[in-house]
Structure formats: C-alpha cells, structure tokens
Design an enzyme around this catalytic site. Structure first.
Site, mmCIF file in Angstrom:
data_model
loop_
_atom_site.group_PDB
_atom_site.id
_atom_site.type_symbol
_atom_site.label_atom_id
_atom_site.label_comp_id
_atom_site.label_asym_id
_atom_site.label_seq_id
_atom_site.Cartn_x
_atom_site.Cartn_y
_atom_site.Cartn_z
ATOM 1 N N HIS A 133 -13.688 8.967 -1.644
ATOM 2 C CA HIS A 133 -13.810 7.948 -2.693
ATOM 3 C C HIS A 133 -14.633 8.484 -3.867
ATOM 4 O O HIS A 133 -15.219 7.712 -4.611
ATOM 5 C CB HIS A 133 -14.483 6.678 -2.163
ATOM 6 C CG HIS A 133 -13.631 5.874 -1.233
ATOM 7 N ND1 HIS A 133 -13.427 6.223 0.075
ATOM 8 C CD2 HIS A 133 -12.915 4.740 -1.425
ATOM 9 C CE1 HIS A 133 -12.640 5.334 0.657
ATOM 10 N NE2 HIS A 133 -12.308 4.425 -0.237
ATOM 11 N N GLN B 174 -6.155 2.747 -6.624
ATOM 12 C CA GLN B 174 -7.365 2.002 -6.253
ATOM 13 C C GLN B 174 -8.587 2.925 -6.379
ATOM 14 O O GLN B 174 -9.629 2.522 -6.856
ATOM 15 C CB GLN B 174 -7.221 1.446 -4.845
ATOM 16 C CG GLN B 174 -8.122 0.281 -4.595
ATOM 17 C CD GLN B 174 -7.575 -0.650 -3.539
ATOM 18 O OE1 GLN B 174 -7.487 -0.269 -2.370
ATOM 19 N NE2 GLN B 174 -7.205 -1.860 -3.919
ATOM 20 N N PHE B 175 -8.410 4.152 -5.955
ATOM 21 C CA PHE B 175 -9.377 5.223 -6.193
ATOM 22 C C PHE B 175 -8.559 6.462 -6.550
ATOM 23 O O PHE B 175 -7.477 6.669 -5.987
ATOM 24 C CB PHE B 175 -10.219 5.499 -4.937
ATOM 25 C CG PHE B 175 -11.278 4.458 -4.683
ATOM 26 C CD1 PHE B 175 -12.596 4.671 -5.074
ATOM 27 C CD2 PHE B 175 -10.944 3.256 -4.068
ATOM 28 C CE1 PHE B 175 -13.562 3.698 -4.855
ATOM 29 C CE2 PHE B 175 -11.909 2.283 -3.840
ATOM 30 C CZ PHE B 175 -13.223 2.502 -4.235
ATOM 31 N N ALA B 176 -9.099 7.285 -7.439
ATOM 32 C CA ALA B 176 -8.356 8.476 -7.866
ATOM 33 C C ALA B 176 -7.970 9.352 -6.669
ATOM 34 O O ALA B 176 -6.933 10.013 -6.676
ATOM 35 C CB ALA B 176 -9.192 9.281 -8.850
ATOM 36 N N ASP B 177 -8.797 9.313 -5.637
ATOM 37 C CA ASP B 177 -8.537 10.130 -4.439
ATOM 38 C C ASP B 177 -7.154 9.834 -3.841
ATOM 39 O O ASP B 177 -6.522 10.700 -3.260
ATOM 40 C CB ASP B 177 -9.587 9.853 -3.356
ATOM 41 C CG ASP B 177 -10.998 9.952 -3.914
ATOM 42 O OD1 ASP B 177 -11.722 10.861 -3.520
ATOM 43 O OD2 ASP B 177 -11.367 9.114 -4.774
ATOM 44 N N PHE B 178 -6.710 8.585 -3.947
ATOM 45 C CA PHE B 178 -5.479 8.180 -3.258
ATOM 46 C C PHE B 178 -4.213 8.630 -3.984
ATOM 47 O O PHE B 178 -3.103 8.425 -3.510
ATOM 48 C CB PHE B 178 -5.463 6.661 -3.034
ATOM 49 C CG PHE B 178 -6.671 6.182 -2.263
ATOM 50 C CD1 PHE B 178 -7.202 6.978 -1.254
ATOM 51 C CD2 PHE B 178 -7.283 4.981 -2.556
ATOM 52 C CE1 PHE B 178 -8.330 6.568 -0.552
ATOM 53 C CE2 PHE B 178 -8.412 4.562 -1.860
ATOM 54 C CZ PHE B 178 -8.942 5.358 -0.852
ATOM 55 N N LEU C 91 0.850 -1.190 0.000
ATOM 56 C CA LEU C 91 0.000 0.000 0.000
ATOM 57 C C LEU C 91 0.890 1.247 0.000
ATOM 58 O O LEU C 91 1.233 1.776 1.052
ATOM 59 C CB LEU C 91 -0.872 -0.063 1.260
ATOM 60 C CG LEU C 91 -2.248 0.558 1.185
ATOM 61 C CD1 LEU C 91 -3.104 0.037 2.328
ATOM 62 C CD2 LEU C 91 -2.180 2.056 1.221
ATOM 63 N N GLU D 196 1.562 4.421 -2.817
ATOM 64 C CA GLU D 196 1.425 5.000 -4.157
ATOM 65 C C GLU D 196 2.729 5.638 -4.638
ATOM 66 O O GLU D 196 3.116 5.530 -5.804
ATOM 67 C CB GLU D 196 0.291 6.029 -4.177
ATOM 68 C CG GLU D 196 -1.116 5.432 -4.127
ATOM 69 C CD GLU D 196 -1.508 4.865 -2.772
ATOM 70 O OE1 GLU D 196 -0.773 5.112 -1.782
ATOM 71 O OE2 GLU D 196 -2.537 4.175 -2.682
#
Ligand SMILES: Cc1ncc(C[n+]2csc(CCOP(=O)(O)OP(=O)(O)O)c2C)c(N)n1
Length: 660
Positions: free
Chosen positions: A466, A421-425, A397, A399
């Site tokens: 999310h 996993q989500f654009a937010d991350f 985990l 990025e």
C-alpha cells in the site's frame, strides 16, 4: 454429420451464408498455397471453424461491434473489408490497417465496427464490456460480440469481464469457440467443466450451446440472442462446439491430435455439409456452385494482385513518433474569475474531477467503492448525487476488466477515469495499460481517452503493498503520459488537463500529501501545461530535480542549509518530461541531484541523470547524483520505512555535491 434445419429462412439468407463460408474457405486455401510458396510468413488457420465467424457476423447489424480472435477471418470478410486491404494488412504493407506496425488480425477498424485483438487474447473481453456500456449509456440498443478460444477462457481477463457484464447487465455475447485445443493443450488439461454452459451458472447469466459447424444454427442463435439483448440488455455466454483442423499456426502442425478425432471432425466439415444440404434442398445446384467459386476466386486473386504490388513501408522515424499519441494540441485554460479558496491536495483532486465531470458529459468514473461510499479516500464523495450512478460507477474488484472497459468507452467516443484504490493494485491491470491503452493509437489509430488515478507513495506505515512508487513502470512505456502533482494547485490543474487530452494518462497522487498540504486554489476551471516543469525555488549552488513528495523534502532540507541556495525543479509531468527546464537549471548551477521516492535502480532518476550527462556534460562541475529509496520492498514499521525512504540521505548528498 451436421444436421440442418432451415427454420424460417428464405433462400437468399441461406445462400448469403453459403457464400460467406466459401469466401472464407477459399481465402484460407489460398493462404496455405502462398505459405508453401513462401510468399506469406505466418498463417493461423480457421479451416473447419468458419461457420462460427460467418454465422455470427451475418446475424448482427453492421454497426454492432465485434471483437474477433486469431481464427475469425469470417468476421473481417463478413464486414466486407476490401480484400486488398486485408491482404495488405497480413503482409505488413501500408494499405493495411496498421501502417505495417502490427501483424495478421491484430487491428481494428471503426469503419467496420471491428476491434481486433492484442496477442494476449483475454483483454478483448473487457474492451467489449466498455463498448457495450457505451451503447447502454447512449441508449443505442446494440449488441457487442466478443470471441474467445476455449483456452483463452482460462485467463483471468475472461472471468473478470464476464462478471462485470453480469453485474452491469451489459449486452455482450461472450462467444466461446470450443475447438478442443489451446495450441497443443487439450481441453482436459485446460479446464474441468463439462461444458461452458455450466460456467455461466456461476456468473448468474444465461448460456447457450450450439453446433459451431452448423452455420445456420450459429446464425439463428446469435440473431435470437442479439434481438433479446437489444430489448433487455444482459450478457450471454454462447458456446460453439467445433474443432481445430490444422495446427495452432501452420508451422506447428497437428501431430499431437489423434487421427480418429481428425477424421471424425473432417466428416463434420461446415462447408461440405452445408453445401450438400443446400444441394439436397435445391437451393443450390452444381452450376451455381461453380459460378460462385469462380467469382470469389477472381475477387481473391484481384485483391492479392493489388496487395502484393506494395512493399513494406519505408521507415519514417518522425511518423513513428507522431503516431504514438493521438493528435492533441493543448490550450492552457486560465482560471476565469480569480475566485479561490483554501484547498487541501485531496480537495483539489476532488474539485478537478468534479470540474472534469461538469465539462465533459461523456466522462465516466469507475473504481472500487467510488460511488455512494465516495472512494476509500473520499475523493468522489457526493459525486453520485451530483452526476448519477451511471457516470459514477462502483466496479467489482477487477482492475483489468475495468481498464479494458475504459478503452471500450473510448472506442465509442467517451472518456473514462479509473481510480485504482491504491497504486499498488495497478499490477492487476498492468497488461491493459501497457499493451492495450498505450499501444492502441500507434497500432491502429484508436485513441485511449483514459485517466488512471494512482494513490501512491509511502510514509503512512502501510507496508509493501500500500506504499509503492511505481511510476517508473509506466515512464518506460511509449504511448502513456504520466503526471505527478506535488501541490493542490497542480493537482487540480493537471487533472483537468489530463481529462481533456484523448491520450491515456497515469495520474499519480501522493497519499501523504492528501491532507498535509493546502493552499489557495482557484475555484474556476483551469489547466496546467502538460510537459512543463516548475521552478519551486531558485539558487545558484545546485539543482534538485524532483517531483511528488521529493519537492517537499527538498524544500524542507534546504531550509536546514541556510548558507546554500538551490534551484528546486518540480517536474510535474514525468512523461513527457521537461528537458528544457532540466537543461536550463543544470547550465546555471553545474551541480544536480535527481531525487525521487521510488527505488533507485531503474528509477526515473537514472534516465534524467543519463540525459544530463549526455546533453549537459560541459556544464557539469560534479557528477550527477541520484537520491532515491533503497532497492528493497517497502517495510511496514515506521522506523524501517523512514530508513527506506531517501529523505534523510538528502542532506549529506547536498553537502557532498556542493563540496565536490
Ligand atoms: C497471455 C498469453 N499467453 C499465451 C499466449 C500464446 N498463445 C497464443 S494462442 C494460444 C492458444 C489459444 O487457445 P484458444 O484460446 O483455445 O484458441 P485457439 O487457438 O484454439 O483458437 C496460446 C497459448 C498468448 N497469446 N497470450
């Protein structure tokens, strides 16, 4: 005093190391003089630490990558970079490595197997992981070495990259120059561990501590570690104890360093001690020292003379623009056979990715849970079976390290797709994208062949972390390309196109569209022209310029206004966006709404609206309208989320615009 043990080394090795140390020291001393003479602007001195760069570089094979920091002159001289080019680089002149665009040691040279730092220090470690991963995938049996200051190890990037290397058994030497201070901050305000060797335990990797002022010890340990890692790939942490004898950079001084410490470390000077020992061992004599010194000094002066002849580059705006992206001329590929099948948006993405994997055997996919699990949205389901675990990689985990890894793969001529996993991350990897991937080609000619997939958008009541639309963050960054398909057909074609292009892409895919839209999509490989908008519907009353979910909203809302007809322009590519298509529709209708799901302020709509006003003013019959989400974070409850999104405000805006 430094204690030397000659081990098995012959005189020529000992002398080569001596010359390396002296070369580095003489350049350092010359730079201090030039600084006083105001002939150079800044200098980060590595005096007192030279044994580390010199010993480590000499220990590696010439084609093994090194990723140095700001005090590692010995890496550059050790790789025999011509002095005039090195000095020109520091002066910001054309003969350097960055066309005057970046300073000091902030450059790389693939010819010399060096990848220089960006100012942020820690991101280097992820890039080292990527280079090492590429060597593994290519079965090259090589080591990669990345430098860190003790201060830099406090950065998350260091932790992430060491952890990735540990989990993936990457042959990386994480070398830490423990020199007592990070700028003015002493070690006890930087970290609690007694030694960095202790840290390695937590990562489950081996660590070694050496006297960083002993060039032979550094050389011997790096040699040994590298030999072991070439046979059995795994990372190792190498702590080199040393001291920073001068200010962080020359202007900042060393007032905060206790005198006693300075005196103590001055007695351990790596060059003086080594020279004394070589004299005692009769490997050197006074005469030889004078000869070597004179030779090196003459070489330095000759290099300086050439470098100082050049002045700063004359600006050439078109060259500045041209170098932002790696050269690439797209050839649009049409589907070959006409075979097609109904695909949902999500199937089309998956199909495009699979086609990309089949076409580019140097493409590696990385992301959290993307391997056997198939990704949280199942886009890579079945990929491990088809392409194997080496190319479809579950990541820890982290990025930032993975985006750095992607750049490292590019350095070795590979391609990478990184799934957020989500654009937010993406915030966790933001620096790597906007400062490393985006600027690398313009800075030193290294392309970043990376596609970052961004599952984005709201409408699923998933709350503030999310659901975000964050394309505008990247739209603002020269060096990136940004695409955002709204249909299954475009999703596949744009993904295939992005994977072909050696430049870094942000590929936005709307989560709500995954399973809600479907159409006939070619089964063959095909691409869509990057930078080309699509006219989704035609009309003379107004233009709605939009992308992503906005295309669907615009179409739905227009169906509720049967007496009106609009040009709906789907931008598809946001960077570079299709100015011609926008100008054409505005000239035709004279009324424009720019619609997007992202929040209003600082959104892409602001840029497009401004451009229309600047370039199409005389065609406008009404002010350009921007319709976007509220300038708040995205709420969770469906009622609040609906209120946040712009869809329900579009109808009124259309009526107002047409009535204006
Ligand atoms: C992300 C980031 N924060 C802050 C800085 C400013 N800065 C540059 S070097 C430095 C200290 C680095 O210390 P260390 O890693 O120990 O290396 P040393 O300078 O001692 O060789 C700082 C704070 C930076 N370059 N990047």
């Amino acid at each position: 005093m430094v204690k030397f043990n000659r081990l098995k080394y012959k005189d020529d090795v000992l002398l080569r190391l001596y010359e390396g140390l002296l070369r580095s020291r003489l350049i350092e001393e010359k730079m201090l003089i030039l600084l006083r003479q105001n002939r150079i602007s800044k200098w980060f001195s590595g005096i007192g630490q030279e044994a580390i760069s010199v010993g480590a570089t000499a220990a590696l094979e010439q084609d093994e990558y090194i990723l140095p920091m700001h005090r590692n002159l010995g890496v550059f001289t050790g790789r025999n970079i011509p002095f005039e080019r090195l000095f020109a680089q520091w002066q910001g002149t054309a003969m350097g490595f960055t066309k005057g665009r970046d300073r000091s040691f902030h450059f790389g040279s693939n010819e010399h197997h060096i990848v220089g730092m960006i100012s942020h220090l820690g991101p280097q470690n992820g890039v080292a992981d990527g280079i090492a991963l590429a060597t593994l995938l290519k079965h090259e049996k090589k080591t990669t070495l990345v430098f860190n200051g003790d201060g830099g190890t406090s950065e998350g990037d260091f932790h992430e990259a060491v952890n990735v290397a540990a989990v993936w058994d990457l042959p990386v030497i994480f070398l830490i120059e423990n020199n007592g201070y990070g700028l003015s901050t002493p070690s006890n305000e930087q970290f609690r561990c007694k030694s960095f060797v202790d840290k390695a335990v937590g990562y489950g990797i081996e660590a070694v501590q050496v006297d960083g002022n002993n060039v032979l010890e550094v050389y011997d340990s790096v040699r040994g570690l590298a030999a072991g890692m070439r046979k059995k790939p795994k990372p190792v942490l190498l702590e080199c104890l040393t001291f920073r004898m001068r200010g962080h950079e020359e202007a900042s001084g060393t007032k905060y360093v206790p005198r006693k410490l300075m005196d103590e470390w001055a007695r351990k000077d790596p060059l003086d001690n080594y020279e004394t020992w070589l004299l005692k061992e009769k490997v050197l004599d006074k005469k030889a020292i004078t000869t070597i010194r004179e030779k090196l000094k003459a070489e330095i002066e000759a290099g300086l003379e050439i470098a100082f002849q050049e002045s700063h580059p004359a600006p050439d705006t078109s060259l500045e623009f041209n170098d932002v992206y790696a050269p690439f001329v797209q050839t649009v590929v049409q589907p070959g056979t006409g075979r097609e099948s109904e695909k949902r948006y999500i199937d089309a993405i998956s199909d495009g990715l699979r086609a990309g994997m089949q076409r580019h055997n140097n493409l590696v996919l990385m992301g959290q849970d993307i391997a056997e699990y198939g990704g949280v949205f199942k886009i890579t389901e079945g990929f491990v079976k088809e392409f194997g675990k080496e190319r479809v990689r579950n990541t820890p985990l982290c990025e930032s390290a993975i985006l750095g890894t992607a750049l490292g793969l590019s350095v070795k001529g590979m391609k990478a797709m990184v799934e957020m996993q989500f654009a937010d991350f993406v915030t966790e990897g933001f620096n790597q994208i906007v400062n490393n991937l985006a600027k690398s080609h313009w800075r030193w000619g290294q392309h970043a062949d990376v596609v970052v997939r961004m599952p984005t958008g709201a409408g699923t009541a998933a709350g503030p972390f999310h659901s975000q639309s964050n394309e505008a963050w990247f739209f603002h960054t020269p060096g990136l390309k940004v695409v955002y398909p709204s249909t299954p057909y475009d999703a596949k074609g744009l993904l295939c196109a992005a994977l072909e292009d050696p430049n870094p892409y942000m590929y936005f895919e709307h989560k709500l569209l995954y399973r809600s839209v479907k159409e006939l999509v070619p089964d063959d490989y095909y691409t869509i022209e990057i930078g080309k908008a699509k006219l989704v519907s035609e009309g003379h009353d107004l233009s709605i310029i939009t992308y992503g979910m906005g295309v669907h909203w615009a179409s739905e809302i227009m169906r509720g206004h049967p007496s009106l007809a609009a040009d709906i322009v789907d931008l598809r590519t946001l960077l570079p966006w299709d100015k011609e298509a926008v100008a054409e529709t505005v000239r035709k209708t004279g009324r424009a709404i720019v619609l997007h799901e992202d929040t209003l302020t600082g959104g892409i709509g602001g840029e497009i609206a401004a451009w229309i006003v600047e370039n199409c003013f005389e065609f406008l019959d009404a002010p350009v309208r921007r319709i976007a989400s509220l300038d708040t974070p995205i709420p969770f409850a469906p009622t609040l989320e609906k209120n946040f999104l712009p869809r329900d405000r579009l109808s009124q805006a259309i009526e107002e615009l047409v009535a204006y």
